[in-house]
Design a protein around this motif. Structure first.
Motif, short mmCIF file in Angstrom:
data_model
loop_
_atom_site.label_atom_id
_atom_site.label_comp_id
_atom_site.label_asym_id
_atom_site.label_seq_id
_atom_site.Cartn_x
_atom_site.Cartn_y
_atom_site.Cartn_z
N SER A 199 75.98 95.98 46.16
CA SER A 199 74.56 95.96 45.81
C SER A 199 74.38 95.65 44.32
O SER A 199 75.29 95.86 43.51
N PRO A 200 73.20 95.16 43.91
CA PRO A 200 72.97 94.81 42.51
C PRO A 200 72.84 96.07 41.64
O PRO A 200 72.23 97.06 42.05
N ASP B 245 68.74 95.83 27.48
CA ASP B 245 69.64 94.68 27.59
C ASP B 245 70.68 94.99 28.66
O ASP B 245 70.83 96.11 29.13
N GLY B 246 71.43 93.98 29.01
CA GLY B 246 72.49 94.20 29.97
C GLY B 246 72.59 93.05 30.95
O GLY B 246 71.90 92.03 30.81
N ILE B 247 73.47 93.20 31.92
CA ILE B 247 73.62 92.18 32.95
C ILE B 247 73.54 92.84 34.32
O ILE B 247 73.82 94.03 34.47
N VAL B 248 73.17 92.03 35.28
CA VAL B 248 73.15 92.49 36.66
C VAL B 248 74.41 91.96 37.35
O VAL B 248 74.71 90.77 37.26
N ARG B 249 75.14 92.84 37.98
CA ARG B 249 76.31 92.46 38.76
C ARG B 249 76.45 93.44 39.91
O ARG B 249 75.68 94.40 40.03
N ALA B 250 77.44 93.21 40.76
CA ALA B 250 77.68 94.12 41.88
C ALA B 250 78.11 95.48 41.34
O ALA B 250 78.85 95.57 40.35
N LEU B 251 77.67 96.54 41.99
CA LEU B 251 78.01 97.90 41.54
C LEU B 251 79.51 98.09 41.48
O LEU B 251 80.04 98.61 40.49
N LEU C 241 70.85 87.86 34.48
CA LEU C 241 70.09 88.69 33.55
C LEU C 241 69.02 89.45 34.31
O LEU C 241 68.57 89.01 35.37
N PRO C 242 68.60 90.60 33.77
CA PRO C 242 67.49 91.32 34.42
C PRO C 242 66.27 90.39 34.56
O PRO C 242 65.95 89.64 33.64
N GLY C 243 65.65 90.42 35.71
CA GLY C 243 64.49 89.57 35.95
C GLY C 243 64.83 88.24 36.57
O GLY C 243 63.94 87.52 37.02
N ALA C 244 66.13 87.88 36.60
CA ALA C 244 66.57 86.63 37.21
C ALA C 244 67.13 86.91 38.61
O ALA C 244 67.46 88.04 38.95
N LEU C 245 67.25 85.84 39.39
CA LEU C 245 67.74 85.99 40.76
C LEU C 245 69.24 86.21 40.77
O LEU C 245 69.99 85.46 40.15
N TRP C 246 69.67 87.25 41.48
CA TRP C 246 71.09 87.55 41.61
C TRP C 246 71.50 87.39 43.06
O TRP C 246 70.82 87.90 43.97
#
Length: 419
Positions: A381-382, A351-357, A333-338
Motif C-alpha cells: 500500500s502507499p 516533504d517526502g516521497i510516496v512508496r510502498a509501505l 511525490l505527495p499529490g502525484a499519482l503512485w
C-alpha cells in the motif's frame, strides 16, 4: 449521381456519422502518409471546415525505417496546404526488447495521447478500415483468440483519457485510394506492406484467396459485429455477477467464495481477468494458461500471484491485492499519482516521497488496528516517508496523510462496462 460522386458522398457520410452524437470542438487526426490516413485527413479537413471544428494532424515517426522522416515531412506539407496545424512526434524506443512492432504500436498511442492532452484535445481520429479489421480477425484467429480478440477494433473507445474514433472502419481500402485519385492527391506506400515477414501481410494475402469463397472484408465485418453483440451480453452478465459476489476494500477486491463459484466459467474468467487489470492498472490482462492456473488456485483456496496481483485464499472469500514486488520500486511525490491508481496527500504539507509501505514501514507502524487490511495488502500500500522514516500509512489509518484511489476507469464495477 456518378460513381465518383457516390463514393465521395458515402465517405463524407461515414465521417459525419462518426461524430453525429458527440461532436468535438477540437479534433486531431493521426496521419502516417499512407492512403488510408491521407484520405481521412482530406475528408476531415472538409468536414471540420463545414462544422467549424478545430482540426490538427499528428504523425508519429518511430524511426524504424529511413523513409519515415521524409514521410512525416510529406504529411506536414499537405497539412500546411490544407491549413491544418501538423505535429511530428518522435519515438526513441526502437531498441525495445521483445515484439518491436507491438512496442511501437503502444508507443504511438501513448505519444499521441500525451500530446493531445497538452493541446487540450480529447478526441483523435484513426484511419483503420474494413480491411484492417478483417486482417486483425484472421491474425487473432490464428492465435486462437476468444470473443474479445475476435470482435476486433471498436469504432469508438476511450483509453488514456482520449476518445479514439475510427470513422472509416466500414470502408474498404480501395475506396479510399479511389477517393484520393479523384482528388488527384498523392499518398505514400509503405514497403513493409509487402513484406511477408509481418503477420498482417500474411493475413492480407490469405484474405485474397478467401474472397474466392465469398469471404471478403464486409463478410468478416458482419461476423465481428455478431461477436461484438455476444461480447456485450457477456460484459453485462459479468457486471451483474460482480455486483453479487465482489466488494471493494481500499483498492483490494474481495470475492465471496460461494457466490463466485455459482458463476459460469467464462463469466468468472472475464471477472478475474478484469480484476487483475483493475488492480494492476494495466491496459491488458494475462492470457491463456497463466490465467487458467490462477483460476484453479482460486477454486482450490490457494495463494497465488499473477500480473502484479496477489491472491489470498480463504474459507469464505478470496482477496485480490497488489503484489509488493510489483510496486517495490515505484515512487512519487505527495499529490502525484503512485502506481497508476493512488494519490497520497500530506495533511501537514510535509516533504517526502510516496512508496510502498514494505517490511521496513510495517515494523515502524507497530501494532495495526483491527480494521486494517491484511499484512500482504499493507506492505504493497502507499505510504509517506521522509528518508527511511515512516510518516504516514493511510490505509492503516496511521499518520497525517490521506490516500485517494483514482483508477482510470472508476470503481471496479464501473470498469467492467468500460472499454
Amino acid at each position: 449521381m456518378t460513381g465518383v460522386e457516390t463514393n465521395r458522398a458515402m465517405l463524407r457520410h461515414f465521417v459525419a456519422t462518426a461524430f453525429a452524437f458527440e461532436k468535438p470542438d477540437h479534433l486531431a487526426v493521426a496521419v502516417s502518409g499512407g492512403g488510408d490516413s491521407m484520405a481521412l485527413l482530406h475528408l476531415l479537413s472538409e468536414w471540420a471546415r463545414e462544422e467549424k471544428v478545430r482540426l490538427q494532424a499528428v504523425t508519429v515517426n518511430h524511426g524504424l525505417r529511413p523513409e519515415a522522416a521524409e514521410e512525416a515531412r510529406f504529411v506536414a506539407e499537405v497539412s500546411e496546404r490544407l491549413r491544418i496545424r501538423h505535429t511530428t512526434l518522435n519515438w526513441a524506443g526502437k531498441t525495445a526488447d521483445g515484439n518491436l512492432q507491438d512496442a511501437a504500436r503502444r508507443a504511438r498511442y501513448r505519444l499521441m495521447a500525451d500530446w493531445a492532452k497538452g493541446q487540450g484535445i480529447s478526441t483523435i481520429a484513426l484511419a483503420h478500415t474494413a480491411d484492417d479489421q478483417a486482417e486483425t480477425f484472421f491474425m487473432r484467429l490464428a492465435r486462437a483468440s476468444g470473443i474479445d480478440g475476435l470482435t476486433g477494433m471498436q469504432r469508438r473507445r476511450v483509453s488514456d483519457g482520449i476518445t479514439w474514433v475510427r470513422p472509416l472502419l466500414m470502408q474498404e481500402r480501395f475506396e479510399l485510394r479511389q477517393y484520393l485519385r479523384e482528388l488527384r492527391e498523392p499518398w505514400v506506400d509503405d514497403p513493409s506492406n509487402d513484406d511477408e515477414a509481418y503477420e498482417r501481410v500474411k493475413a492480407r494475402r490469405a484474405m485474397a484467396e478467401l474472397t474466392k469463397l465469398g469471404i471478403d472484408a464486409h463478410v468478416v465485418g458482419r461476423v465481428m459485429d455478431h461477436l461484438s453483440q455476444v461480447r456485450s451480453a457477456l460484459d453485462f452478465a459479468t457486471h451483474d455477477h460482480a455486483l453479487d459476489c465482489v466488494t471493494e476494500d481500499r483498492g483490494d477486491l474481495i470475492l465471496d467464495r460461494r457466490r463466485f463459484a455459482e458463476g459460469a466459467p467464462e463469466v468468472n474468467r472475464r471477472l478475474v481477468e478484469a480484476a487483475l487489470r483493475w488492480i494492476s492498472s494495466a491496459d491488458y490482462g494475462p492470457r491463456g494458461m497463466k490465467l487458467q492456473e490462477f483460476l484453479s488456485a482460486m477454486m482450490r483456496g490457494r495463494d497465488a500471484t499473477l500480473h502484479g496481483v496477489r491472491l489470498l485464499g480463504g474459507k469464505e472469500s478470496f482477496r485480490l491485492t497488489r503484489e509488493h514486488a510489483a510496486v517495490a520500486g515505484a515512487v512519487a511525490l505527495p499529490g502525484a499519482l503512485w502506481d497508476g491508481r493512488w494519490i497520497v496527500e500530506s495533511v501537514e504539507n510535509q516533504d517526502g516521497i510516496v512508496r510502498a509501505l514494505g517490511e521496513d514501514g510495517l515494523l515502524q507502524l507497530g501494532e495495526r488496528p483491527a480494521t486494517a487490511p491484511p499484512r500482504e495488502s499493507l506492505i504493497a500500500s502507499p505510504a509517506l516517508f521522509v528518508g527511511n522514516t515512516l510518516i504516514a500509512a493511510p490505509l492503516a489509518g496511521h499518520g497525517p496523510a490521506t490516500a485517494r484511489l483514482v483508477p482510470a476507469k472508476g470503481g471496479f464495477h464501473t470498469a467492467l462496462l468500460s472499454h
